[in-house]
Each structure stands twice: as structure tokens, then as C-alpha cells.
Design an enzyme around this catalytic site. Structure first.
Site, mmCIF file in Angstrom:
data_model
loop_
_atom_site.group_PDB
_atom_site.id
_atom_site.type_symbol
_atom_site.label_atom_id
_atom_site.label_comp_id
_atom_site.label_asym_id
_atom_site.label_seq_id
_atom_site.Cartn_x
_atom_site.Cartn_y
_atom_site.Cartn_z
ATOM 1 N N GLN A 116 31.921 51.318 44.572
ATOM 2 C CA GLN A 116 31.135 50.773 43.450
ATOM 3 C C GLN A 116 31.085 49.262 43.563
ATOM 4 O OE1 GLN A 116 29.189 52.262 41.614
ATOM 5 N NE2 GLN A 116 29.158 51.641 39.476
ATOM 6 N N HIS A 136 32.241 55.296 43.513
ATOM 7 C CA HIS A 136 31.223 55.679 44.499
ATOM 8 C C HIS A 136 29.927 55.076 43.974
ATOM 9 C CE1 HIS A 136 29.304 59.139 47.078
ATOM 10 N NE2 HIS A 136 28.892 57.928 47.433
ATOM 11 N N LEU A 137 29.280 54.223 44.753
ATOM 12 C CA LEU A 137 28.177 53.407 44.266
ATOM 13 C C LEU A 137 27.129 54.229 43.522
ATOM 14 C CD1 LEU A 137 26.752 50.705 44.039
ATOM 15 C CD2 LEU A 137 25.757 51.109 46.306
ATOM 16 N N HIS A 138 26.853 53.844 42.281
ATOM 17 C CA HIS A 138 25.850 54.548 41.475
ATOM 18 C C HIS A 138 25.370 53.669 40.337
ATOM 19 C CE1 HIS A 138 29.589 55.190 39.245
ATOM 20 N NE2 HIS A 138 28.862 55.486 38.168
ATOM 21 N N PHE A 139 24.142 53.925 39.937
ATOM 22 C CA PHE A 139 23.563 53.373 38.721
ATOM 23 C C PHE A 139 23.337 54.538 37.760
ATOM 24 C CE2 PHE A 139 22.457 50.591 42.164
ATOM 25 C CZ PHE A 139 22.486 49.303 41.644
#
Length: 448
Positions: A204, A241-244
């Protein structure tokens, strides 16, 4: 005033009910029909390919609909329509459309929702809250472990410059697609996650490519009531964990109503302003000769914050034309014992949606007693003090200036006399002995 939320029929079931035996017989793999190497070979998902353009002002060009209809209505059919389909299939942990919601009387119109079950059914945070940047850990929950049925579609740039839609596109493991998936613990109608390059298992942290992708999703939706948000670690992101996040709510957010004061205009046309008369101090970015200009400037600011271990939240508003950047210190105050028990008892974790004015409340008492004063009091605890905010701004503008030749004179941020009395009181409260920030420090701001 009561909001009328679109209702859809649903059968609530346990999250990811155990259909592993049936799935395993059908597709092989681990039986969860996940997005890992065990289950992904041969899998297909819908693919929406957006048209990449440069001119942010040309709305028709941005949407790729100059003289023809798009192959599918992105927001109504693809995002919200598929979200409703997953609700009918019982993939959510609870029925968010049954949650009571109201607009709180007052100047700003804070929105309150009663969601008594969310904090009990939501995944617990599995990482430290005192470091904004942490390495990805595949042993902890991440989005490759979700079932493919939770993924609505792949979201990628079109290869031929036109909007395209493919109902059954193979998952290109080598390319690592970006996907839009449901949030199984939703806080509003149409609550989804944009997960850039999902198979790369990025932690993230904002990067230029991923932030531009998020802006394109906002532009593609083309509706000011569909907003995207981002929470860094330490600012109430719960999954590394990379998210929008994104959802649809057809009322203005209080933060969108707040006035702002222009600080500077960059040579590429990006305007940077300071948020005024709002309980949380922040910066507002808009304009730019191209969408890339706006995206790069905000990305540079975000990268500066995370590299200096400063937790922050981002709201992408107005179809990607206006972006709010909000450094915060609530978790730090919690660790220092500086948040009142009364506020702690609400169990509200002020992430991007709460900071923007959509208050998700866990207790009936708090919902029934919701007021603009109470919302303001909670959010005032989130904000950096005036002194710290100006130190952070100095870091941000130094970063932007070093990244290009395009920053013009940046005036000293003045204390605006339009600031409300409540905020002045909050300033006095926050003049406590917090750890000072200096350029380049890697010390943690959230102390435990």
C-alpha cells in the site's frame, strides 16, 4: 433529511461461503477459485479498456464518446450493475443497503450511517500502524486470495485508442492486470476496490502509474457522486496490498463544500490550494494542462509524505478534477493517549470517507445523537496542528520543486482569518508536545 438509497434484493450469506469442493471439481486448483497461480490458468474476466487522453478539460474526449456511444455504460452497467449482481449472489458480509443513513442538520451536511456490524465482520489489521511503508507479506491477507467471482472486471488502457469492452478476456499473468473488485465489507452502495497490477503484489504505497489509473477510473465514471479514496498505512488502511476504494453516494461531501485559498499555480497549470474552514487541514489540487500533470503533482506529494513516514488520506473528487490530500495523526494521538475515551468509545477510525464527511458509526447511540458539532470534534483530532501542517507543506513543496522546473513563487502560508471558531479552539488543543517533523526523517510519527 433522510437519504433514499437504491435498494436491491439480496440474500446475505457468510463471506466466501465454502463452495471449495464444487469449485475444485469445476476448475481444479486450491478450490477457492482465487487469483493465484493455482487457479488462474485459463481463467477469464470482463475487460474494460479506457481511452487514454491528455486534455483534462475535453470531457467528451476523456470519456471516449465523441460521436458514438461507449460499448457499455461504465458506471451504471459495469460498476453498479455488476455490484448489484454480486449482492444478489450473497457475496457480501452484510446488506449495506439496509443501513440507516441521514444527513446531519448544519452548515456542512455531514452524512451519518449506522453500520453496527461492520467492525465485527471486517478483517482485522494485520500489520504495524506506526510505519507508512511496509513490505508486502504474501502470508497475510491480500487480494490475490479473493475468489474470482468477487472481481467485476479488468481495467486497462485501450491499445487502439478507443474505449472497448470484452465480456470474457483472458487474465494476462505476465502483464498483471488492474482489476475492480467488490469490497465485501461495504460502507455504501457500489463500494468497490481498484487494485492496480494485482498480481505484482504491490504494498500500500502510491506510485505515479497507479495514481493515474485511479484518476482515469474517476474520469471514466463521469459522475461527481462516484468518488475514489485512498488510505495509507497508519491512516486506517487495513490491507497492505495496493488499492483504492470507491463508491456512489448522491449527496455532496462536506469537504467538497469547504472553501479553499490558492497557494500557487504551477507552470503546468496545476493549482494548489489550502483547505479552509474545515476541521482537518489539507491541500487541494486541481487544474493542470493534462490529466498526467495533475496526477504527477499529487503523486509527488503523496510519495513525499510516505517517504517521510507521514500517514495520509486522499479523496479523488469531481470526476478526477479535484483531489484532496489530507495528512493525519489520529493513530499517533491514540498511541500517545491523547484521544478522549469518549471518542475512543465510538470505535470510529477516521479514514478517507469519515474525513470527507461520511461518518460510519458503529453504535445506535452515536447515530441517534449525531450532530455537526460531534462530527467536527472527532475530525479535529485527526488534523495536524497548524505548525506541523506548515512543516509538512514545506516538505511537499520542496519535493514538487525538485521534481520539475515548473513551480513558481510559493507564498508563505498565512493563518486565514476565515477559520472557524471551532478550529481555533482545536488549534489550542493540538499545541501539545508531538514529535516534530523534519525533512528526511525516517522516524515514526505514530508512537507506541
Amino acid at each position: 433529511m433522510m437519504l433514499r438509497i437504491k435498494r436491491v434484493p439480496t440474500v446475505v450469506s457468510n463471506y466466501q461461503k465454502d463452495e471449495s469442493e464444487e469449485t475444485a471439481r469445476r476448475s481444479g486448483g486450491c478450490g477457492k477459485n482465487c487469483l493465484r497461480s493455482c487457479c488462474i490458468p485459463g481463467a477469464t474476466l470482463p475487460l474494460y479498456a479506457f481511452k487514454k487522453v491528455n486534455n483534462i478539460e475535453s470531457e467528451k474526449d476523456v470519456l471516449g464518446i465523441e460521436n458514438k456511444e461507449p460499448p457499455v455504460a461504465f458506471l451504471d452497467s459495469l460498476v453498479l450493475g455488476e455490484w448489484e449482481d454480486r449482492m444478489q449472489r450473497g457475496l457480501f458480509r452484510y446488506d449495506v443497503t439496509a443501513c440507516e443513513t441521514k444527513v446531519i442538520p448544519g452548515e456542512y451536511g455531514f452524512i451519518a450511517q449506522l453500520n453496527e456490524g461492520r467492525h465485527l465482520k471486517k478483517r482485522p489489521t494485520e500489520f504495524r500502524v506506526d510505519k507508512v511503508l511496509q513490505p508486502f507479506d504474501g502470508n497475510k491477507f491480500n487480494f490475490t486470495k479473493v475468489g474470482q467471482e468477487e472481481v467485476l472486471f479488468q481495467f486497462e488502457e485501450s491499445e487502439d485508442g478507443e474505449v472497448q469492452f470484452f465480456p470474457n478476456a483472458p487474465i494476462d499473468v505476465e502483464h498483471s492486470p488492474s482489476v475492480v473488485a467488490i469490497n465485501v465489507s461495504p460502507i455504501e452502495y457500489g463500494h468497490v476496490l481498484l487494485i492496480p497490477r494485482i498480481l505484482e503484489c504491490l504494498p500500500q504505497r502510491i506510485d505515479h502509474e497507479s495514481f493515474l489509473l485511479a484518476l482515469y477510473m474517476a474520469v471514466e465514471a463521469g459522475n461527481p457522486y462516484f468518488r475514489l479514496g485512498y488510505n495509507s498505512l497508519g491512516a486506517f488502511a487495513t490491507i497492505n496490498h495496493l488499492h483504492f476504494q470507491a463508491y456512489y453516494l448522491a449527496v455532496p461531501f462536506p469537504i467538497e463544500k469547504a472553501p479553499n485559498k490558492k497557494i500557487t499555480t504551477l507552470k503546468d497549470g496545476v493549482i494548489i490550494s489550502e483547505l479552509l474552514k474545515y476541521p482537518v487541514r489539507g491541500l487541494v489540487f486541481e487544474g493542470g494542462n493534462t490529466l498526467q500533470n495533475l496526477s504527477d503533482t499529487v503523486s509527488d506529494a503523496c510519495i513525499c509524505l510516505q517517504d517521510n513516514n507521514i500517514p495520509y488520506n486522499v479523496l479523488i473528487s469531481d470526476c478526477g478534477k479535484r483531489i484532496f490530500l489530507l495528512p493525519q495523526c489520529y493513530a499517533e494521538k491514540q498511541a500517545l493517549g491523547e484521544v478522549s475515551l469518549e471518542l475512543l468509545d465510538t470505535q470510529v477510525n477516521p479514514a478517507v470517507w469519515e474525513i470527507s464527511g461520511h461518518m460510519v458509526l458503529k453504535r445506535r447511540k452515536d447515530y441517534d445523537e449525531a450532530s455537526e458539532e460531534n462530527a467536527w470534534r472527532l475530525l479535529a483530532e485527526v488534523s495536524l496542528s497548524d505548525e506541523r501542517f506548515r512543516e509538512v507543506n514545506a516538505l511537499i513543496f520542496e519535493t514538487i520543486a525538485s521534481g520539475e522546473d515548473g513551480i513558481e513563487n510559493v507564498p508563505e502560508l498565512e493563518e486565514p482569518d476565515t477559520r472557524s471558531q471551532s478550529l481555533e479552539k482545536e488549534n489550542d488543543i493540538t499545541k501539545s508536545s508531538h514529535q516534530a517533523m523534519v525533512s528526511g526523517t525516517q522516524e515514526c510519527l505514530v508512537l507506541q
